[in-house]
Enzyme design. Structure first.
Site, PDB file in Angstrom:
ATOM      1  N   LYS A  60      39.575 -86.899 -30.392  1.00  0.00           N
ATOM      2  CA  LYS A  60      39.937 -86.984 -31.811  1.00  0.00           C
ATOM      3  C   LYS A  60      39.482 -85.717 -32.516  1.00  0.00           C
ATOM      4  O   LYS A  60      38.401 -85.191 -32.221  1.00  0.00           O
ATOM      5  CB  LYS A  60      39.245 -88.211 -32.407  1.00  0.00           C
ATOM      6  CG  LYS A  60      39.533 -88.489 -33.870  1.00  0.00           C
ATOM      7  CD  LYS A  60      38.803 -89.765 -34.311  1.00  0.00           C
ATOM      8  CE  LYS A  60      39.081 -90.130 -35.752  1.00  0.00           C
ATOM      9  NZ  LYS A  60      38.354 -91.356 -36.152  1.00  0.00           N
TER      10      LYS A  60
ATOM     11  N   SER B  82      41.319 -94.986 -38.066  1.00  0.00           N
ATOM     12  CA  SER B  82      41.743 -93.621 -38.242  1.00  0.00           C
ATOM     13  C   SER B  82      42.054 -92.892 -36.942  1.00  0.00           C
ATOM     14  O   SER B  82      42.732 -91.866 -36.969  1.00  0.00           O
ATOM     15  CB  SER B  82      40.671 -92.838 -39.005  1.00  0.00           C
ATOM     16  OG  SER B  82      39.489 -92.768 -38.235  1.00  0.00           O
TER      17      SER B  82
ATOM     18  N   SER C 206      37.589 -97.739 -36.732  1.00  0.00           N
ATOM     19  CA  SER C 206      38.591 -96.722 -36.377  1.00  0.00           C
ATOM     20  C   SER C 206      38.892 -96.565 -34.903  1.00  0.00           C
ATOM     21  O   SER C 206      39.833 -95.866 -34.549  1.00  0.00           O
ATOM     22  CB  SER C 206      38.164 -95.363 -36.913  1.00  0.00           C
ATOM     23  OG  SER C 206      38.594 -95.258 -38.228  1.00  0.00           O
TER      24      SER C 206
HETATM   25  N1  GLN Z   1      39.533 -97.972 -41.998  1.00  0.00           N
HETATM   26  C1  GLN Z   1      38.146 -97.714 -42.257  1.00  0.00           C
HETATM   27  C2  GLN Z   1      38.006 -96.701 -43.363  1.00  0.00           C
HETATM   28  O1  GLN Z   1      38.997 -96.205 -43.811  1.00  0.00           O
HETATM   29  C3  GLN Z   1      37.444 -97.288 -41.007  1.00  0.00           C
HETATM   30  C4  GLN Z   1      37.481 -95.851 -40.756  1.00  0.00           C
HETATM   31  C5  GLN Z   1      36.668 -95.428 -39.579  1.00  0.00           C
HETATM   32  O2  GLN Z   1      36.156 -96.263 -38.838  1.00  0.00           O
HETATM   33  N2  GLN Z   1      36.490 -94.129 -39.459  1.00  0.00           N
HETATM   34  O3  GLN Z   1      36.924 -96.402 -43.786  1.00  0.00           O
END
Ligand code: GLN
Length: 479
Positions: free
Chosen positions: A77, A152, A176
């Site tokens: 990532k 994400s 994420s």
């Molecule tokens: N969807 C969550 C957020 O937007 C988790 C994001 C993540 O785990 N980086 O914060």
């Protein structure tokens, strides 16, 4: 044609000389090119990966000792620093940033002879649940390109789903890794907070962030975790406790039997009725198999998402202050005399809408007049959750829940209200709030054709329980 099912089988094929690392890399480069419309990779390190594969093939033929991840093709990532390669956090603000050092977790993979094939698209600074917040365009779900892959770490999930690499490394601050794994039908593992060094991971919310793993099998996730985990002088929050040999332990340890679930998670109004029914049936089935399965009251469920968003935005507003156009990141080309104006203009040009929203929200909850009402309160809720979790794990081995309340939604469908999008995180943020390990395993298919997962959690630093249980569930599914 090259085929990948697991690291173990791949290694057996290399030993039997029926495949080579070069063949593997070529296969994935072809797949990435053929499926470029998914937008999973921001950059592919083709030549480097081929050169590394050739060197590994030569070493193997010369009888040299082989790393545990010999020739394993891994995508990372774009929030992980890999020296000499760009690291942009899928943001315009870091468009021209090249990493000056390598994240500890990535270095540990390289030390075991893994091949890093490229960097993967994600939501900007890992903020989002659909991968629509990337400055480089959304990622598409490989099963249905009109659907989101989740976020994400959407590019990382799709890469494993669509056979663009063997393993992906993502990050999980509130789901994420698990949420996109659920939407894409792959395994997504977030370890305990402090199990893997965060050194070299671009920070979103430091007391939540963990590096995580996407794979096709539990066994592969266990092996890669074992290789990446462990102490590191560069991260004061990483645990120095010995790293168990997860890959061996899950061979010998039988599945734990005492399973709890939070009653409220199955009665949440946002939960898709079919996901509810399938999970309820699955729980009944577990009981028939002899597991102890019990419902626990969880009145704090509705506090999870607000607590998560107060604390993570507060931490983000502090972490992202370094991207100011002076220390790091894009600097406006406009001729500006005043320093504050230079910061403002550069940050306004460089950050996308969602990141700006969170910096503003985080700055607000930390401001003198509101600090106690929001930040302190949220910290108190977090402590209550930790106490409750300890009590649960004094009686049970495992907590299960749905991973996400819905299956993958249509691109563009959910991004009109941020709070709707935040609700997709209702089941995943809990594990980050309390620091426990959690995994999403691809057990189910919805009648709409999309996959969905079961989330399995265990006590902090007891990844073995979580992995043994998950392995058994995957075996039972295959029967
Ligand atoms: N969807 C969550 C957020 O937007 C988790 C994001 C993540 O785990 N980086 O914060």
């Amino acid at each position: 044609m090259f085929r990948f099912s697991s690291i173990k089988d791949y290694h057996a094929a290399l030993t039997a000389d029926t495949t080579t690392c070069t063949q593997a890399v070529k296969y994935y480069l072809d797949q990435i090119a053929a499926q470029a419309h998914l937008n999973a990779f921001l950059e592919v390190f083709s030549e480097e990966a081929l050169a590394q594969a050739a060197a590994l093939d030569a070493a193997r033929k010369a009888g040299k000792s082989l790393g545990k991840l010999h020739g394993v093709v891994i995508g990372i990532k774009d929030v992980l620093n890999y020296k000499g390669h760009k690291a942009t956090a899928a943001s315009k603000i870091l468009e021209n940033y090249t990493a000056v050092y390598t994240a500890t977790a990535i270095q540990k993979l390289l030390d075991q002879d893994a091949i890093i094939i490229g960097r993967q698209n994600c939501d900007e600074f890992a903020m989002g649940s659909s991968n629509e917040n990337s400055a480089y365009g959304p990622v598409k779900n490989g099963l249905d390109p009109t659907k989101v892959p989740g976020g994400s770490s959407g590019g990382s999930a799709v890469s494993v789903q669509a056979n663009l690499c063997m393993i992906s490394i993502g990050s999980d601050t509130g789901g994420s890794v698990r949420q996109p794994a659920d939407f894409c039908g792959v395994v997504g593992l977030k370890p305990s907070y402090g199990r893997i060094s965060r050194y070299g991971l671009i920070a979103y919310a430091s007391s939540f962030d963990q590096i995580g793993i996407f794979s096709k099998t539990i066994e592969d996730a266990a092996l890669v975790l074992e290789m990446m985990a462990g102490e590191d002088n560069f991260d004061s929050t990483v645990s120095s406790s010995a790293v168990p040999s997860y890959s061996n332990e899950i061979e010998v340890q039988a599945s734990p039997q005492k399973v709890a679930y939070f009653k409220e998670t199955l009665f949440h109004p946002g939960l898709d009725p079919e996901i509810k029914t399938k999970i309820e049936n699955y729980l009944k089935d577990l009981q028939h198999k002899g597991y102890i399965v019990e419902a626990i009251d969880f009145s704090l469920l509705s506090y999870l998402v607000p607590t998560y968003y107060v604390l993570t935005t507060a931490e983000a507003s502090s972490n992202l202050s370094r991207f100011d156009g002076i220390k790091f990141g894009h600097r406006t080309k406009e001729n500006i005399e005043d320093l504050t104006d230079l910061y403002k203009k550069s940050r306004t040009e460089g950050f996308g809408e969602e990141v700006q929203r969170r910096i503003l929200l985080g700055t607000f909850v930390l401001s003198a007049g509101y600090f106690d009402a929001y930040f302190t309160k949220a910290q108190q809720v977090r402590q209550k959750l930790v106490d409750l979790t300890n009590a649960v794990f004094s009686k049970y081995d495992i907590i299960v829940s749905p991973t996400v309340p819905s299956t993958a939604f249509t691109l563009g469908a959910n991004n009109h209200t941020p709070t709707e999008m935040f609700l997709a995180d209702i089941y995943t943020v809990y594990a980050n709030l309390v620091g426990i390990p959690a995994i999403s395993i691809p057990l189910f298919t919805h009648s709409n054709g999309m996959p969905f997962g079961l989330q399995v959690m265990s006590a902090s630093f007891n990844e073995t329980n979580m992995l043994s249980f998950s392995k058994q569930q995957m075996l039972d599914k295959a029967d």
